[in-house]
Design a protein around this motif. Structure first.
Motif, PDB file in Angstrom:
ATOM      1  N   ALA A 462       0.807  -1.225   0.000  1.00 53.25           N
ATOM      2  CA  ALA A 462       0.000   0.000   0.000  1.00 53.25           C
ATOM      3  C   ALA A 462       0.836   1.270   0.000  1.00 53.25           C
ATOM      4  O   ALA A 462       0.432   2.280  -0.575  1.00 53.25           O
ATOM      5  N   GLU A 463       1.996   1.236   0.652  1.00 54.02           N
ATOM      6  CA  GLU A 463       2.765   2.469   0.816  1.00 54.02           C
ATOM      7  C   GLU A 463       4.244   2.209   0.614  1.00 54.02           C
ATOM      8  O   GLU A 463       4.883   1.585   1.472  1.00 54.02           O
ATOM      9  N   PRO A 464       4.811   2.583  -0.527  1.00 52.83           N
ATOM     10  CA  PRO A 464       4.159   3.206  -1.675  1.00 52.83           C
ATOM     11  C   PRO A 464       3.282   2.201  -2.431  1.00 52.83           C
ATOM     12  O   PRO A 464       3.423   0.995  -2.223  1.00 52.83           O
ATOM     13  N   ALA A 465       2.397   2.687  -3.284  1.00 59.15           N
ATOM     14  CA  ALA A 465       1.463   1.826  -4.009  1.00 59.15           C
ATOM     15  C   ALA A 465       2.218   1.089  -5.112  1.00 59.15           C
ATOM     16  O   ALA A 465       2.357   1.578  -6.224  1.00 59.15           O
ATOM     17  N   VAL A 466       2.720  -0.100  -4.783  1.00 60.35           N
ATOM     18  CA  VAL A 466       3.580  -0.845  -5.695  1.00 60.35           C
ATOM     19  C   VAL A 466       3.068  -2.265  -5.849  1.00 60.35           C
ATOM     20  O   VAL A 466       2.643  -2.897  -4.884  1.00 60.35           O
ATOM     21  N   THR A 467       3.113  -2.765  -7.084  1.00 63.41           N
ATOM     22  CA  THR A 467       2.811  -4.157  -7.388  1.00 63.41           C
ATOM     23  C   THR A 467       4.098  -4.787  -7.899  1.00 63.41           C
ATOM     24  O   THR A 467       4.728  -4.252  -8.807  1.00 63.41           O
ATOM     25  N   ALA A 468       4.503  -5.913  -7.324  1.00 62.56           N
ATOM     26  CA  ALA A 468       5.807  -6.470  -7.678  1.00 62.56           C
ATOM     27  C   ALA A 468       5.848  -7.968  -7.460  1.00 62.56           C
ATOM     28  O   ALA A 468       4.976  -8.554  -6.807  1.00 62.56           O
ATOM     29  N   ARG A 469       6.918  -8.601  -7.977  1.00 66.37           N
ATOM     30  CA  ARG A 469       7.119 -10.028  -7.797  1.00 66.37           C
ATOM     31  C   ARG A 469       7.719 -10.305  -6.426  1.00 66.37           C
ATOM     32  O   ARG A 469       8.539  -9.524  -5.926  1.00 66.37           O
ATOM     33  N   CYS A 470       7.296 -11.431  -5.843  1.00 68.09           N
ATOM     34  CA  CYS A 470       7.791 -11.823  -4.525  1.00 68.09           C
ATOM     35  C   CYS A 470       8.100 -13.315  -4.529  1.00 68.09           C
ATOM     36  O   CYS A 470       7.279 -14.125  -4.977  1.00 68.09           O
ATOM     37  N   ALA A 471       9.289 -13.671  -4.035  1.00 66.74           N
ATOM     38  CA  ALA A 471       9.664 -15.073  -3.929  1.00 66.74           C
ATOM     39  C   ALA A 471       9.007 -15.690  -2.704  1.00 66.74           C
ATOM     40  O   ALA A 471       8.912 -15.065  -1.646  1.00 66.74           O
ATOM     41  N   GLY A 472       8.549 -16.925  -2.861  1.00 67.03           N
ATOM     42  CA  GLY A 472       7.942 -17.614  -1.726  1.00 67.03           C
ATOM     43  C   GLY A 472       6.705 -18.383  -2.137  1.00 67.03           C
ATOM     44  O   GLY A 472       6.185 -18.218  -3.246  1.00 67.03           O
ATOM     45  N   ASP A 473       6.234 -19.223  -1.244  1.00 68.71           N
ATOM     46  CA  ASP A 473       5.051 -20.034  -1.483  1.00 68.71           C
ATOM     47  C   ASP A 473       3.831 -19.205  -1.098  1.00 68.71           C
ATOM     48  O   ASP A 473       3.416 -19.180   0.066  1.00 68.71           O
ATOM     49  N   LEU A 474       3.250 -18.519  -2.059  1.00 68.82           N
ATOM     50  CA  LEU A 474       2.224 -17.505  -1.803  1.00 68.82           C
ATOM     51  C   LEU A 474       0.840 -18.009  -2.179  1.00 68.82           C
ATOM     52  O   LEU A 474       0.668 -18.713  -3.179  1.00 68.82           O
ATOM     53  N   GLU A 475      -0.159 -17.578  -1.404  1.00 66.15           N
ATOM     54  CA  GLU A 475      -1.551 -17.930  -1.688  1.00 66.15           C
ATOM     55  C   GLU A 475      -2.328 -16.669  -2.020  1.00 66.15           C
ATOM     56  O   GLU A 475      -2.349 -15.711  -1.242  1.00 66.15           O
TER      57      GLU A 475
END
Length: 500
Positions: A462-475
């Motif tokens: 949310a702060e800053p408003a960023v969309t990005a790739r993240c490593a890990g087992d994500l749901e």
């Protein structure tokens, strides 16, 4: 809304960002300064311009746009009429400023549209047209194509016509201000009726199976000091109501051209069964199941983008909105004339200052509406327009994506090692591949979808408003804690890792 600013070493980072954005223009071969010959062509057209004989200056039009806009394509007026409504929708008369076959005409065909780069707008037309003589500025006598609609009590279109006329807008309003007036009960009659008609048009959209993605949009905003921020906020209701008037006009234009068997439509196929089946499985995995008993458009309207799992559903729904294109025709009607997300035949006709194709649609519709021959120059251009617009749309989309990646990297470059709360909008657990064999979610955002070190997904902070790739087992749809691993302005890459 995020107002995150470039922090310590601000001048160094600002310079690096400016250089990266400048390099992006070169890399993508975006249009440069407007050619002098085309500017002279525009200036001559403005000097010789004559207003239409039909005078509608007594109509109290108003414009509603983002506060900073000066290229105003549309002006609106609504009043009650018998058991329904009378809507007048004025569209900037760009064709009257562009000489067919001239240097300005040629340059607009090379550009295709206005490109909104973060370090400055690249206009479709010279400013003497797009922000001055051709713009529907308040208190300025303007030439416009005025669409007139007769609506019944349900806001269904009973009659429609379009003609060129001279108008004068009374006010330049912005979305936030209009929404505040409507919410406070202080809005004038036209704005009150915009809400009334807009809500009824939304209901008609629901009935015909139309669909839209009401996702918070990320917008790059340039600051007075030369820096940038990313603004992310959900769409205001008035934006939807205003868009319904534009959609109504586009549908009317399409119907008019189909009846006349000449024109160009914006088409999109319905999602195939495999995509719908996959999307249904995703909604089940995210705890907001779509059972298929209502249309996917009605289901999407029920979602709340402020709720993490429902936001993830909205991102996943992008797979249902694919294959949009332009379909030109002359002498016969195309077999596939529907824009499936709208649920009807549709044409781009309300933004001629910013989009090339609208200039041709306006001229064709005005001729058909008034029983006149369609100008030869407009007819002759039809076969070439789909390719021009497809190339321009592709370039604009790539520029927006890469520019956003660049600014996001700049905003985060001083925060490597820090932790953030995030929402998983595309995970590695429930989602695997969509019906077209491509990875679900943002795919190429910040890392081009490549990650050879194990599972990964797409997160939003949310702060800053960023969309990005993240490593890990994500749901997908879960709230997680992440750490920023790297951020590089030059390569436009940002990587996070999931914390246990």
């Amino acid at each position: 809304m995020s107002h995150h600013r470039l922090a310590p070493n601000v001048h160094e980072k600002t310079n690096a960002l400016a250089a990266a954005l400048s390099a992006l223009r070169t890399e993508l071969e975006l249009p440069g300064p407007y050619p002098a010959e085309a500017v002279r062509d525009a200036e001559a057209a403005v000097a010789a311009h004559q207003l239409p004989v039909t005078d509608l200056t007594d109509v109290e039009f108003l414009t509603i746009d983002p506060a900073s806009s000066t290229d105003l394509d549309q002006a609106l007026f609504i009043e009650r009429a018998s058991a329904g409504y009378r809507v007048l929708y004025a569209i900037a008369d760009v064709p009257s400023f562009v000489r067919p076959g001239g240097s300005l005409d040629a340059e607009t065909r090379r550009r295709g549209q206005t490109f909104y780069a973060p370090d400055g707008r690249i206009p479709l037309h010279p400013e003497v047209i797009s922000e001055e003589a051709g713009s529907l500025l308040a208190d300025q006598l303007c030439s416009a194509f005025v669409w007139e609609f007769g609506l019944n009590g349900d806001a269904h279109v009973d009659s429609v016509s379009v003609r060129r006329a001279t108008i004068r807008s009374r006010a330049k309003l912005d979305y936030k201000g209009v929404q505040a007036q409507i919410d406070a009960g202080t809005a004038g009659p036209v704005l009150q009726l915009l809400k009334e008609v807009g809500l009824k048009r939304v209901e008609l959209e629901r009935q015909r199976g139309g669909a839209s993605l009401n996702m918070p949009e990320q917008e790059i905003v340039q600051l007075p000091d030369g820096g940038y921020r990313i603004a992310a906020a959900p769409q205001l209701p008035v934006e939807d109501w205003n868009a319904q008037i534009s959609l109504m006009t586009g549908m009317a234009a399409a119907d008019m051209m189909l009846a006349g068997k000449v024109g160009i439509l914006r088409t999109m196929p319905a999602p195939d069964e495999r995509s719908l089946r996959h999307f249904r499985l995703q909604t089940m995995a995210l705890g907001k199941p779509w059972d298929g008993k209502i249309s996917y458009g009605e289901y999407l309207r029920s979602l709340d983008p402020t709720e993490p799992r429902q936001l993830a559903v909205l991102y996943s729904a992008g797979m249902l909105f694919r294959g949009a294109s332009y379909t030109a025709f002359d002498g016969s009607v195309p077999e596939n004339a529907i824009q499936s997300a709208i649920g009807a035949a549709y044409a781009h006709t309300t933004a001629p200052l910013r989009r090339l194709i609208d200039r041709f649609v306006l001229v064709i519709c005005e001729a058909l509406s008034n029983g006149k021959p369609v100008p030869g120059w407009a007819r002759e251009a039809l076969p070439s327009l789909p390719e021009i617009m497809a190339a321009s749309d592709q370039l604009a989309s790539r520029m927006e994506r890469l520019a956003l990646d660049t600014v996001e990297a700049a905003l985060l470059v001083n925060h490597i090692g820090q932790e953030f709360d995030a929402i998983v909008i595309s995970g590695s657990k429930p989602q695997k591949e969509n019906g077209n064999g491509a990875k679900n979610g943002n795919g190429g955002r910040n890392g081009n979808g490549k990650n050879g070190n194990g599972p990964s997904g797409i997160i939003q902070i949310a702060e800053p408003a960023v969309t990005a790739r993240c490593a890990g087992d994500l749901e997908s749809g879960t709230q997680v804690r992440v750490r920023l691993v790297s951020s590089d302005i030059t390569t436009r890459t940002v990587h996070f890792e999931l914390l246990a």
